[in-house]
Write a protein that holds these residues in place. Structure first.
Motif, PDB file in Angstrom:
ATOM      1  N   GLU A 188      -8.691   4.890  -1.988  1.00 16.55           N
ATOM      2  CA  GLU A 188      -8.668   4.625  -0.545  1.00 16.55           C
ATOM      3  C   GLU A 188      -9.105   5.887   0.218  1.00 16.55           C
ATOM      4  O   GLU A 188      -9.652   5.796   1.313  1.00 16.55           O
ATOM      5  CB  GLU A 188      -7.263   4.177  -0.096  1.00 16.55           C
TER       6      GLU A 188
ATOM      7  N   GLY B  37      -0.766   6.637   5.441  1.00 17.64           N
ATOM      8  CA  GLY B  37       0.035   5.715   4.624  1.00 17.64           C
ATOM      9  C   GLY B  37       0.158   6.163   3.177  1.00 17.64           C
ATOM     10  O   GLY B  37       1.245   6.192   2.601  1.00 17.64           O
TER      11      GLY B  37
ATOM     12  N   GLY C 137       0.853  -1.203   0.000  1.00 19.50           N
ATOM     13  CA  GLY C 137       0.000   0.000   0.000  1.00 19.50           C
ATOM     14  C   GLY C 137       0.878   1.239   0.000  1.00 19.50           C
ATOM     15  O   GLY C 137       1.833   1.338  -0.781  1.00 19.50           O
TER      16      GLY C 137
ATOM     17  N   LYS D 217      -9.297  -8.140   5.828  1.00 23.64           N
ATOM     18  CA  LYS D 217      -8.140  -8.561   6.643  1.00 23.64           C
ATOM     19  C   LYS D 217      -8.622  -9.504   7.749  1.00 23.64           C
ATOM     20  O   LYS D 217      -8.008 -10.543   8.011  1.00 23.64           O
ATOM     21  CB  LYS D 217      -7.494  -7.350   7.318  1.00 23.64           C
TER      22      LYS D 217
ATOM     23  N   GLN E  93      -4.594   4.134  -5.224  1.00 24.61           N
ATOM     24  CA  GLN E  93      -4.640   4.098  -3.760  1.00 24.61           C
ATOM     25  C   GLN E  93      -4.982   5.479  -3.201  1.00 24.61           C
ATOM     26  O   GLN E  93      -5.844   5.621  -2.336  1.00 24.61           O
ATOM     27  CB  GLN E  93      -3.323   3.613  -3.136  1.00 24.61           C
TER      28      GLN E  93
ATOM     29  N   LYS F 149       4.024   1.446   8.443  1.00 26.73           N
ATOM     30  CA  LYS F 149       3.648   2.453   9.444  1.00 26.73           C
ATOM     31  C   LYS F 149       3.280   1.767  10.753  1.00 26.73           C
ATOM     32  O   LYS F 149       3.743   2.152  11.817  1.00 26.73           O
ATOM     33  CB  LYS F 149       2.481   3.289   8.906  1.00 26.73           C
ATOM     34  N   THR F 150       2.469   0.728  10.666  1.00 24.92           N
ATOM     35  CA  THR F 150       1.988   0.052  11.883  1.00 24.92           C
ATOM     36  C   THR F 150       2.918  -1.058  12.355  1.00 24.92           C
ATOM     37  O   THR F 150       2.890  -1.455  13.511  1.00 24.92           O
ATOM     38  CB  THR F 150       0.625  -0.594  11.590  1.00 24.92           C
TER      39      THR F 150
END
Ligand code: F6P
Length: 552
Positions: free
Chosen positions: A352, A266, A153, A511, A348, A206-207
């Motif tokens: 998104e 992101g 992503g 997810k 994206q 990022k996470t």
């Protein structure tokens, strides 16, 4: 200013549409010698020609009024002031700070963030220069020749797209690879050609919890440890993340963790340390030129009246197409081969951000929001899907992107590329009438009967909208400007649609279900009571049968 609901503003625009429906663009061009001048705008060395859209000055002034009554200016200022405009995640949206070149403070929660931003930039500079000059090496002292960015992503598309776009600024002896897909083929194919002693991995997340990235990172770590020993891992892995604890837990050296902040989304993160692969590939100086280009577009966006504001103009044309004409897709057509991943990047960014059906107050959106964004470079697309764009039953607004100057001096390539790009927007606008087709066929010597048979197939309806973005050359600054232009366009549309462009809850369900399904996929033999819908159960048992056939 009181927000006028989009539905109310649309009534006026729908009246304009009725009027525009009776006039063709051919006619508008032939009756107005100044049409290009009126409906084009330039800033930051980028020209936007939007004259080949079904607009006139009345349409545009209603659209600018819509932007004003939607509080675009106030919301833009609120974003830059560090307000928590990402309301569902309670976060500010400050990616503009990452590229800010001025000396004023950029505040979030009363604190200037620029010190942190510049500190991380300093670390990126030092690290990228030391890898490039060979000071930082692999565990055995060998020079790094290959960098593998593992992310997905926003932690992949930005650096992957930019690195490719700016490849002429790279070095042949330092290759950057990108692995994103959890499909083992991605990492297997990438690792196949690499020498572990000369390879550096960047784990970008990022996470630092994203399953695809963590799975690929674990495989890369295993590969390296198998080849060079566990002790070598620390020299060959760095991380880019806001989750420092998880990076340390993975085994990354604390000095090799490049941080950023939760006010960087992101898909807006290529300007942060997520851009590390870009700095490594093209060098820190070029990376800063990329940031400075984006900052120039930010200034334009923040300071220019809506009527001459490039991102606002692009956004309003999109709203006109989506909400008034009902066009549901937007094609991005770079006549610039190195922008091959730009449409995917914008997918994206736009889908998104604005693929939402809930308004900021939680009520359902009553009008269409983000369009389907898609595209491929020209001229390739001309020999594939342009047929539908010219003669299909759907109308697809197109953005053509083109550099006036190529990187390669290879006559006659660029002239041909330019001629094709201009010809496509011309063809979409002009079309070809049945009478014109008949005249051509008769001139070619066809009989009356043959002409009548063939003519309807060769008619082009024309009057199809397109916008052309022309820039000087695809260099780091220009690419920064182009990306920032589309970021702000997306923002403006989100404001008009009254949605939160900065969350992405729509990616969560898939997810969650993948996590639930994994044990069933892995456990081939256990007999379980059907826990899923019939289709999913059917797919699971067919999957097992195919596996058994393969002898697994
Ligand atoms: O699943 C969507 C998403 O959260 C994107 O918004 C983000 O860019 C991507 O996954 C990667 O996330 P991370 O950088 O946390 O691994």
């Amino acid at each position: 200013m009181t927000r006028i609901p989009l539905e109310t503003a649309l009534d006026e625009l729908i009246e304009h549409k009725k009027r525009m429906g009776r006039i063709s663009m051919r006619h508008m061009f032939s009756s107005d010698a100044d049409r290009f001048k009126t409906f084009s705008a330039s800033a930051c060395d980028i020209l936007i020609d939007y004259s080949k859209n079904r607009v006139d000055t009345d349409v545009m002034s209603s659209l600018f009024a819509l932007a004003r009554s939607s509080s675009v200016e106030e919301k833009r200022n609120a974003m830059w002031a560090g307000e928590r405009i990402n309301s569902t995640e309670n976060r500010a949206v400050l990616h503009m700070a990452l590229r800010y070149q001025g000396d004023k403070p950029v505040k979030f929660d009363g604190r200037d963030v620029m010190g942190d931003v510049r500190q991380v930039l300093g670390v990126i500079r030092e690290f990228s220069e030391n890898v490039r000059n060979g000071t930082i090496t692999g565990s055995s002292g060998e020079k790094i020749t290959d960098i593998v960015n593992i992310g997905i992503g926003g932690s992949d598309l930005g650096p992957a797209m930019v690195t490719r776009a700016l490849s002429p600024f790279g070095r042949k002896d330092l290759r950057v690879h990108f692995v994103s897909n959890v499909d083992g083929a991605d990492i297997a194919d990438t690792l196949a050609g690499l020498n572990p002693a000369r390879t550096l991995f960047i784990i970008a997340s990022k996470t630092f919890t994203t399953d695809e990235t963590m799975t690929n990172a674990a495989s890369a770590r295993q590969w390296l440890a198998d080849k060079l020993g566990e002790g070598a891992v620390i020299a060959h892995f760095v991380a880019v993340s806001t989750n420092i604890a998880a990076c340390i837990n993975f085994g990354i050296n604390e000095n090799r963790i490049f941080g950023f902040w939760d006010w960087v989304g992101g898909r807006y993160s290529v300007w942060s340390s997520i851009g590390l692969p870009v700095a490594l590939a093209i060098g820190y100086e070029n990376f800063t030129a990329f940031l400075a280009g984006a900052a120039e577009m930010d200034r334009h966006f923040l300071e220019t009246a809506l009527e001459s504001n490039l991102p606002v103009i692009l956004a309003l044309l999109g709203v006109w197409h989506r909400n008034v004409w009902g066009f549901s897709t937007q094609a991005i057509l770079p006549y610039d081969q190195r922008l091959a991943r730009f449409p995917a990047y914008l997918q994206q960014l736009d889908m998104e951000s604005n693929g939402k059906s809930t308004q900021l107050d939680g009520s359902a959106a009553t009008l269409g929001t983000g369009p389907i964004v898609w595209g491929e470079p020209g001229t390739n697309g001309q020999h594939a899907f342009y047929q539908l764009i010219h003669q299909g039953t759907d109308i697809i607004p197109c953005d053509f992107l083109l550099a006036a100057n190529p990187q390669e001096d290879m006559s006659p390539h660029h002239a041909k590329l330019v001629a094709n790009c201009f010809a496509q927007s011309q063809a979409l606008m002009l079309g070809k009438t049945i009478d014109e087709v008949r005249a051509e066929l008769v001139a070619d010597g066809l009989s009356v009967e043959q002409t009548e048979q063939l003519a309807p197939h060769k008619v082009f309806p024309g009057n199809r909208p397109s916008t052309t973005l022309l820039y000087r050359q695809l260099d780091p600054a220009t690419l920064g400007k182009l990306i920032a232009l589309y970021e702000h366009k997306t923002f403006v549309q989100g404001v008009i649609w009254n949605i939160n462009s900065f969350d992405q809850w729509g990616v969560e369900l898939g997810k969650q279900l993948a996590k639930n399904l994994l044990p069933a996929v892995q456990n081939k033999t256990a007999r379980r009571k059907a826990a899923n819908d019939a289709s999913t159960e059917g797919l699971l048992s067919s999957y097992r049968r195919f596996q058994e056939k393969q002898g697994k």
